[in-house]
Motif scaffolding. Structure first.
Motif, PDB file in Angstrom:
ATOM      1  N   UNK A   1      -3.389  -5.924  10.192  1.00 54.22           N
ATOM      2  CA  UNK A   1      -3.212  -4.118   9.664  1.00 54.22           C
ATOM      3  C   UNK A   1      -1.520  -4.718  10.982  1.00 54.22           C
ATOM      4  N   UNK A   2      -1.750  -5.074  12.185  1.00 56.01           N
ATOM      5  CA  UNK A   2      -0.618  -5.387  13.225  1.00 56.01           C
ATOM      6  C   UNK A   2      -0.146  -6.423  12.375  1.00 56.01           C
ATOM      7  N   UNK A   3      -0.248  -7.757  12.100  1.00 51.84           N
ATOM      8  CA  UNK A   3       0.131  -8.494  10.785  1.00 51.84           C
ATOM      9  C   UNK A   3       1.008  -7.738  10.214  1.00 51.84           C
ATOM     10  N   UNK A   4       0.240  -7.358   8.733  1.00 50.56           N
ATOM     11  CA  UNK A   4       0.954  -6.147   8.069  1.00 50.56           C
ATOM     12  C   UNK A   4       2.182  -5.704   8.500  1.00 50.56           C
ATOM     13  N   UNK A   5       2.197  -4.963   9.451  1.00 53.60           N
ATOM     14  CA  UNK A   5       3.459  -4.387  10.201  1.00 53.60           C
ATOM     15  C   UNK A   5       4.380  -4.394  10.301  1.00 53.60           C
ATOM     16  N   UNK A   6       4.563  -6.072  11.180  1.00 51.66           N
ATOM     17  CA  UNK A   6       5.117  -6.878  12.081  1.00 51.66           C
ATOM     18  C   UNK A   6       5.838  -7.504  10.687  1.00 51.66           C
ATOM     19  N   UNK A   7       5.615  -7.702   9.248  1.00 49.15           N
ATOM     20  CA  UNK A   7       5.871  -8.385   8.661  1.00 49.15           C
ATOM     21  C   UNK A   7       7.007  -7.012   7.516  1.00 49.15           C
ATOM     22  N   UNK A   8       6.305  -6.354   7.247  1.00 47.84           N
ATOM     23  CA  UNK A   8       6.915  -4.748   6.800  1.00 47.84           C
ATOM     24  C   UNK A   8       8.527  -5.321   6.860  1.00 47.84           C
ATOM     25  N   UNK A   9       9.517  -4.915   7.752  1.00 44.61           N
ATOM     26  CA  UNK A   9      10.482  -4.575   7.708  1.00 44.61           C
ATOM     27  C   UNK A   9      11.710  -5.994   7.059  1.00 44.61           C
ATOM     28  N   UNK A  10      11.218  -7.261   7.100  1.00 41.88           N
ATOM     29  CA  UNK A  10      11.388  -8.205   6.598  1.00 41.88           C
ATOM     30  C   UNK A  10      11.263  -7.735   5.211  1.00 41.88           C
ATOM     31  N   UNK A  11      10.271  -7.744   4.458  1.00 36.54           N
ATOM     32  CA  UNK A  11       9.666  -7.443   3.489  1.00 36.54           C
ATOM     33  C   UNK A  11      10.658  -6.341   2.800  1.00 36.54           C
ATOM     34  N   UNK A  12      11.009  -5.457   3.316  1.00 38.50           N
ATOM     35  CA  UNK A  12      11.483  -4.452   2.960  1.00 38.50           C
ATOM     36  C   UNK A  12      12.742  -4.231   2.638  1.00 38.50           C
ATOM     37  N   UNK A  13      13.795  -5.110   4.334  1.00 40.40           N
ATOM     38  CA  UNK A  13      14.992  -5.958   3.781  1.00 40.40           C
ATOM     39  C   UNK A  13      14.825  -6.796   2.319  1.00 40.40           C
ATOM     40  N   UNK A  14      14.274  -7.486   2.130  1.00 38.13           N
ATOM     41  CA  UNK A  14      13.905  -7.892   0.726  1.00 38.13           C
ATOM     42  C   UNK A  14      14.767  -7.528  -0.143  1.00 38.13           C
TER      43      UNK A  14
ATOM     44  N   UNK B   1       2.186   4.782   9.135  1.00 33.85           N
ATOM     45  CA  UNK B   1       2.844   3.529   8.314  1.00 33.85           C
ATOM     46  C   UNK B   1       3.362   4.060   7.521  1.00 33.85           C
ATOM     47  N   UNK B   2       4.506   2.839   6.737  1.00 30.57           N
ATOM     48  CA  UNK B   2       5.104   2.921   6.134  1.00 30.57           C
ATOM     49  C   UNK B   2       5.217   2.908   4.514  1.00 30.57           C
ATOM     50  N   UNK B   3       6.018   4.166   4.242  1.00 31.18           N
ATOM     51  CA  UNK B   3       5.605   4.978   2.484  1.00 31.18           C
ATOM     52  C   UNK B   3       6.795   4.317   1.860  1.00 31.18           C
ATOM     53  N   UNK B   4       6.793   3.185   0.694  1.00 33.99           N
ATOM     54  CA  UNK B   4       5.838   2.531   0.925  1.00 33.99           C
ATOM     55  C   UNK B   4       5.404   1.283   1.725  1.00 33.99           C
ATOM     56  N   UNK B   5       4.710   0.734   1.948  1.00 31.59           N
ATOM     57  CA  UNK B   5       3.966  -0.665   2.769  1.00 31.59           C
ATOM     58  C   UNK B   5       4.421  -1.428   2.175  1.00 31.59           C
ATOM     59  N   UNK B   6       5.655  -2.013   2.753  1.00 30.55           N
ATOM     60  CA  UNK B   6       5.426  -3.710   2.098  1.00 30.55           C
ATOM     61  C   UNK B   6       4.845  -4.708   2.450  1.00 30.55           C
ATOM     62  N   UNK B   7       4.465  -6.093   1.879  1.00 31.84           N
ATOM     63  CA  UNK B   7       3.593  -6.741   1.389  1.00 31.84           C
ATOM     64  C   UNK B   7       3.825  -8.012   0.724  1.00 31.84           C
ATOM     65  N   UNK B   8       3.735  -8.600   0.804  1.00 30.59           N
ATOM     66  CA  UNK B   8       3.745  -9.783  -0.116  1.00 30.59           C
ATOM     67  C   UNK B   8       2.707 -10.200  -1.135  1.00 30.59           C
ATOM     68  N   UNK B   9       1.952  -9.922  -0.981  1.00 32.34           N
ATOM     69  CA  UNK B   9       1.027 -10.781  -1.769  1.00 32.34           C
ATOM     70  C   UNK B   9      -0.343  -9.005  -2.096  1.00 32.34           C
ATOM     71  N   UNK B  10      -0.736  -9.199  -3.505  1.00 37.74           N
ATOM     72  CA  UNK B  10      -1.177  -7.972  -3.311  1.00 37.74           C
ATOM     73  C   UNK B  10      -2.863  -8.155  -3.406  1.00 37.74           C
ATOM     74  N   UNK B  11      -2.763  -9.648  -3.925  1.00 34.92           N
ATOM     75  CA  UNK B  11      -4.128 -10.158  -3.124  1.00 34.92           C
ATOM     76  C   UNK B  11      -3.868 -11.788  -3.121  1.00 34.92           C
TER      77      UNK B  11
END
Length: 185
Positions: free
Chosen positions: A22-35, A132-142
């Motif tokens: 979850x911490x890794x997701x949180x760390x990558x969220x801002x970069x994916x949000x900017x993308x 937690x951010x809404x939406x929570x940006x992730x790279x992969x669905x799975x």
């Protein structure tokens, strides 16, 4: 579509707890949000990030335990990813099994941190330091949508804890089928 993500922080191997992912997701969220705010994703964001989905349109949003996740690479868009990871870690080159964890288990932890959590809120801290951010940006669905991974390991030459890394993740998003929904990606 090609881009790079950077993760700096602990990356544990075998037995890594879901909270760590979850911490890794949180760390990558801002970069994916900017993308998502830059072209070409910005052109499609209003439709792809709609909740609920617009009639006749595809939305990438996934709801888990009351949170909305926005994965970029999703089956709904007929997308998959190829990853190349440059992993800077404390251990010298060639040291595969160490205090920080071996490379293959650390890579699995990283892949888990790149995806939408399985289950309700797999790994979410009971009392998060911030909402937690809404939406929570992730790279992969799975993580099954990753078809190719290469890893290059280098020694991190700055002081850091044994499990800390700098990971530069090169992402190449590809289409399985060309469709109206993924045409701009």
């Amino acid at each position: 579509m090609e881009f790079r993500l950077i993760y700096e922080g602990p990356l544990r191997g075998q037995g890594a707890k879901s909270v760590h992912k979850w911490e890794i997701r949180r760390a990558l969220h801002p970069q994916l949000q900017r993308l998502w705010q830059a072209r070409p994703l910005a052109d499609a964001a209003a439709t792809l990030l709609a909740h609920p989905a617009r009639p006749g349109a595809v939305s990438v949003l996934v709801e888990k335990g009351g949170l909305l996740f926005a994965p970029l690479v999703t089956q709904r868009l007929d997308l998959y990813a190829e990853l190349s990871v440059l992993l800077f870690r404390q251990q010298p080159r060639g040291t595969l099994i160490t205090d920080g964890g071996d490379i293959d288990n650390r890579l699995k932890t990283l892949l888990d941190g790149l995806r939408v959590p399985h289950g309700s809120l797999e790994g979410s801290p009971d009392t998060p330091a911030e909402p937690d951010p809404r939406p929570f940006f992730c790279l992969l669905e799975d993580d099954s949508l990753v078809t190719k991974v290469s890893v290059e390991s280098e020694q991190l030459l700055r002081p850091a804890k044994p499990d800390e890394v700098v990971a530069i993740i090169s992402v190449h998003v590809k289409k399985t089928v060309l469709s109206h929904e993924n045409l701009t990606l």
